[in-house]
Write a protein that holds these residues in place. Sequence first.
Motif: not given
Length: 303
Positions: A266-282
């Motif tokens: 049975a297939p696994s799923r990936r757990i991902l952390l995402a943010h926008r490429h254009d965002r300046v991250r605090a």
Amino acid sequence: MLDVRRMALLAAVLDTGSMTAAAEELNYTPSAVSQQLRRLEAEVGQPLLHRQPRGVTSTEAGAVLADHARRVVRQLAAAEADLAEIAGLRRGVLELGTFPTIASSLLPLAVSRFRAAHPAIRLTVRSARFDELVRVLEDGTVGMSLLWDYEWNRLDPARFALTHLLDDPTALVVAADHPLARRRVVDMTALADEDWIVRAHDHPVAEVLERSCRTAGFTPRIAFHANDYQEAQAMVSVGLGVALAPRTAVATTHPAVRVVGLGRSAPSRRILLAHRHDRVRAAAELAMHQVLVEVAREYRTRA
């Protein structure tokens, strides 16, 4: 528009009493100070200083402008201090998106660790379905979000910056008295005669079941459509059928069910952390990113 730096220079000259004293205090030359103040007088269109042999005094316009300059300088200093506190994680707000199975398994560990390390940051967590998480990530409602995908619907890395936190395997949920309950691993091909509990409303795990059964060579008999994993476990516990679920969805199990591995069938799923490429991250987002990576690594080790 008036030049704020020249305004501050005017205030410094009047506060120190001379261009020479202001130049020493601000690391300018006296001629540079004089030149900048003449440009400021040209900007405002009237004299700001009475130049005397032993110093300077202000005109009425100069006194008014210097008073405004002092307030502006104080406000800029306050802004710099506020930004320094945010950069130093001594204040700020962090908004994070997540989804229910991770919110009930991995995320509490990360939230607990983050709050212990950064108690001054106000953390808001928004749990939603996949489409809603993508929307609030794109419109900036949240700065970062936990997401998931399967091999047949991979998230486009051009759309978001993605960090792969862990793989979440699909498991089999059976009643405690089921013949397979004591097995550590079974293959999907051994489940052709089972009745199935499946998530309703086109839930992703329903597609996982359909694909896994098709690969194993059979069509699942559906006995019950559940609205959540708690309901699915309850129906499994009384023997109505068996169910598939991501491992994180059954981190807390019903006392009358058992969770059995399915290996590669049975297939696994990936757990991902995402943010926008254009965002300046605090700084707070960067700190939470690191915490999630660390907690995910520990979670994988324990699993």
